[in-house]
Design a protein around this motif. Structure first.
Motif, mmCIF file in Angstrom:
data_model
loop_
_atom_site.group_PDB
_atom_site.id
_atom_site.type_symbol
_atom_site.label_atom_id
_atom_site.label_comp_id
_atom_site.label_asym_id
_atom_site.label_seq_id
_atom_site.Cartn_x
_atom_site.Cartn_y
_atom_site.Cartn_z
ATOM 1 N N LEU A 166 1.194 0.777 -3.676
ATOM 2 C CA LEU A 166 0.992 -0.507 -4.355
ATOM 3 C C LEU A 166 1.433 -1.635 -3.439
ATOM 4 C CD1 LEU A 166 2.580 0.441 -7.798
ATOM 5 C CD2 LEU A 166 0.122 0.156 -7.369
ATOM 6 N N SER A 167 0.901 -2.825 -3.693
ATOM 7 C CA SER A 167 1.304 -3.989 -2.914
ATOM 8 C C SER A 167 1.303 -5.223 -3.794
ATOM 9 C CB SER A 167 0.345 -4.200 -1.737
ATOM 10 O OG SER A 167 0.689 -5.360 -1.000
ATOM 11 N N ASN A 168 2.305 -6.099 -3.551
ATOM 12 C CA ASN A 168 2.390 -7.374 -4.257
ATOM 13 C C ASN A 168 2.636 -7.173 -5.749
ATOM 14 O OD1 ASN A 168 2.350 -10.166 -3.621
ATOM 15 N ND2 ASN A 168 0.396 -10.398 -4.654
ATOM 16 N N ILE A 169 3.643 -6.375 -6.073
ATOM 17 C CA ILE A 169 3.846 -5.958 -7.461
ATOM 18 C C ILE A 169 5.193 -6.414 -8.010
ATOM 19 C CG2 ILE A 169 2.404 -3.927 -7.107
ATOM 20 C CD1 ILE A 169 5.154 -2.323 -7.365
ATOM 21 N N ASP A 170 5.296 -6.306 -9.323
ATOM 22 C CA ASP A 170 6.542 -6.508 -10.057
ATOM 23 C C ASP A 170 7.051 -5.150 -10.546
ATOM 24 O OD1 ASP A 170 6.294 -9.278 -9.760
ATOM 25 O OD2 ASP A 170 4.996 -9.414 -11.518
ATOM 26 N N PRO A 171 8.299 -5.075 -11.005
ATOM 27 C CA PRO A 171 8.838 -3.781 -11.450
ATOM 28 C C PRO A 171 7.993 -3.089 -12.520
ATOM 29 C CG PRO A 171 10.621 -5.347 -11.184
ATOM 30 C CD PRO A 171 9.347 -6.124 -10.990
ATOM 31 N N GLU A 172 7.450 -3.867 -13.458
ATOM 32 C CA GLU A 172 6.654 -3.240 -14.523
ATOM 33 C C GLU A 172 5.376 -2.605 -13.992
ATOM 34 O OE1 GLU A 172 6.346 -7.813 -14.932
ATOM 35 O OE2 GLU A 172 7.878 -6.284 -14.521
ATOM 36 N N HIS A 173 4.831 -3.141 -12.906
ATOM 37 C CA HIS A 173 3.646 -2.531 -12.303
ATOM 38 C C HIS A 173 3.959 -1.133 -11.775
ATOM 39 C CE1 HIS A 173 2.161 -6.861 -11.528
ATOM 40 N NE2 HIS A 173 1.416 -6.345 -12.484
ATOM 41 N N CYS A 185 4.525 4.525 -1.799
ATOM 42 C CA CYS A 185 5.038 3.354 -1.097
ATOM 43 C C CYS A 185 4.694 2.086 -1.856
ATOM 44 C CB CYS A 185 4.502 3.275 0.333
ATOM 45 S SG CYS A 185 2.708 3.206 0.466
ATOM 46 N N VAL A 186 5.495 1.057 -1.606
ATOM 47 C CA VAL A 186 5.267 -0.269 -2.175
ATOM 48 C C VAL A 186 5.405 -1.289 -1.057
ATOM 49 C CG1 VAL A 186 6.152 -2.063 -3.702
ATOM 50 C CG2 VAL A 186 6.049 0.302 -4.492
ATOM 51 N N GLN A 187 4.403 -2.155 -0.922
ATOM 52 C CA GLN A 187 4.459 -3.255 0.036
ATOM 53 C C GLN A 187 4.618 -4.569 -0.721
ATOM 54 O OE1 GLN A 187 1.173 -3.539 2.703
ATOM 55 N NE2 GLN A 187 1.540 -1.575 3.673
ATOM 56 N N ASN A 188 5.717 -5.252 -0.489
ATOM 57 C CA ASN A 188 5.958 -6.581 -1.057
ATOM 58 C C ASN A 188 6.445 -7.517 0.032
ATOM 59 O OD1 ASN A 188 5.272 -5.811 -3.672
ATOM 60 N ND2 ASN A 188 7.147 -6.601 -4.585
ATOM 61 N N ALA A 212 8.903 4.804 -0.560
ATOM 62 C CA ALA A 212 9.076 3.910 0.579
ATOM 63 C C ALA A 212 8.841 2.460 0.157
ATOM 64 C CB ALA A 212 8.110 4.287 1.696
ATOM 65 N N PHE A 213 9.717 1.573 0.609
ATOM 66 C CA PHE A 213 9.535 0.136 0.402
ATOM 67 C C PHE A 213 9.193 -0.457 1.755
ATOM 68 C CE2 PHE A 213 10.991 -4.270 0.071
ATOM 69 C CZ PHE A 213 10.400 -4.660 -1.125
ATOM 70 N N VAL A 214 8.043 -1.123 1.836
ATOM 71 C CA VAL A 214 7.493 -1.553 3.120
ATOM 72 C C VAL A 214 7.282 -3.064 3.096
ATOM 73 C CG1 VAL A 214 5.721 -1.094 4.854
ATOM 74 C CG2 VAL A 214 6.269 0.662 3.139
ATOM 75 N N PRO A 215 8.250 -3.840 3.568
ATOM 76 C CA PRO A 215 8.110 -5.293 3.522
ATOM 77 C C PRO A 215 7.033 -5.814 4.469
ATOM 78 C CG PRO A 215 10.402 -4.636 3.849
ATOM 79 C CD PRO A 215 9.549 -3.433 4.102
ATOM 80 N N PHE A 216 6.301 -6.833 4.017
ATOM 81 C CA PHE A 216 5.481 -7.578 4.964
ATOM 82 C C PHE A 216 6.069 -8.977 5.119
ATOM 83 C CE2 PHE A 216 3.187 -7.853 0.851
ATOM 84 C CZ PHE A 216 3.058 -9.228 0.679
ATOM 85 N N PHE A 217 5.711 -9.649 6.207
ATOM 86 C CA PHE A 217 6.325 -10.915 6.629
ATOM 87 C C PHE A 217 7.822 -10.746 6.889
ATOM 88 C CE2 PHE A 217 2.814 -13.001 3.977
ATOM 89 C CZ PHE A 217 1.997 -13.181 5.082
#
Length: 300
Positions: A166-173, A185-188, A212-217
């Protein structure tokens, strides 16, 4: 800090499902031009191919890309295929669907669930693969993701996708998606001084669930140029002080800070500059002290 002999393996490893990757990876967004989504200034093709090949030589085995990463003359997926196919057995390519751009570069409406198969097939064709290692569903706002994520779960069952993210999500997503299919993985957006609201909670939830938590920027932040961040031109006193203490760039400090947020956190800095690539990979070996972490911590 010596950089030439440092491998991406120095950052440690994590698993995306059953796929092991080094925590220091590579983002392909800036390979196609001087700035993300810039159609007017395409990159030097041979230099971009060389950067990709050098990344793999340096131990990078996790590349993040998307079919909508393109400039007037360059496609990130095509560059990846040309540079690296036949692909190394341990290379994991992560792509994303949801957004799309037309030939002029203009953003299209967010994909409907029935359009996601076409986006998956476009990535397959461009990358020359018969399946995609990981596909992230990138959201464009609040609301349920069930129909879209369910469509991708069906493609996973059909064998076109190995794992989902997933990407650009909130906890409920995250909770909603996990009830449909496993999330690896989650990209935020998440950096020292630039992060999506709610991402601290998403970071925590991912750690608890082995995702996995994958930060962008992570280097530049949404409003910062990557080159300026690499040189420290827009950094505050704390970042610059830590960089001077270690003899590194501000970008390396930011990447080290990112990786220090948890063993499940991966970094995917992107660049078309071979020297910056070496510096970014070397950041995986940089360890910050507790005092330095406290100094760097900035309220968002």
């Amino acid at each position: 800090m010596t950089t030439e002999t440092i491998s991406a393996a120095a950052a440690g490893a994590w698993k995306l499902g059953d796929l092991s990757v080094n925590r220091l990876g590579f983002g392909a967004m800036r390979l196609t031009g001087s700035a993300a989504f810039d159609l007017g200034t395409p990159s030097d093709r041979e230099r971009s191919l060389a950067v990709l090949r050098r990344a793999v030589e340096l131990g990078v085995n996790h590349i993040d890309t998307a079919a909508f990463y393109f400039s007037r003359l360059r496609s990130a997926n095509e560059l990846i295929s040309r540079a690296l196919a036949p692909y190394p057995d341990d290379l994991v390519i992560v792509t994303k669907v949801g957004p799309g751009r037309d030939a002029s570069g203009a953003w299209l409406p967010w994909a409907r669930p029935e359009q996601l198969r076409g986006q998956v097939e476009e990535n397959l064709r461009q990358l020359g693969r018969d399946h995609l290692d990981v596909v992230n569903l990138r959201l464009n706002g609040p609301g349920s993701l069930a129909e879209h994520f369910g469509a991708l779960a069906e493609l996973r069952q059909a064998g076109l996708i190995r794992h989902l993210g997933l990407s650009n999500i909130d906890p409920e997503h995250l909770a909603e998606a996990q009830a449909i299919a496993p999330v690896v993985c989650v990209q935020n957006r998440y950096g020292l001084d630039s992060r999506r609201t709610g991402s601290d909670e998403v970071l925590r939830l991912c750690g608890e669930q082995g995702i996995a938590f994958v930060p962008f920027f992570a280097i530049a932040g949404e409003g910062r140029e990557s080159g300026a961040a690499q040189t420290g031109a827009t950094d505050g006193d704390a970042v610059l002080a830590v960089a001077r203490a270690h003899g590194v760039t501000s970008a390396q400090v930011r990447l080290a800070w990112t990786l220090a947020q948890g063993e499940h956190v991966l970094a995917i800095p992107g660049t078309g500059n071979p020297d910056h690539l070496v510096e970014n990979v070397a950041a995986g070996a940089l360890r910050l002290t507790d005092e330095e972490m406290a100094l760097l911590q900035t309220p968002c």
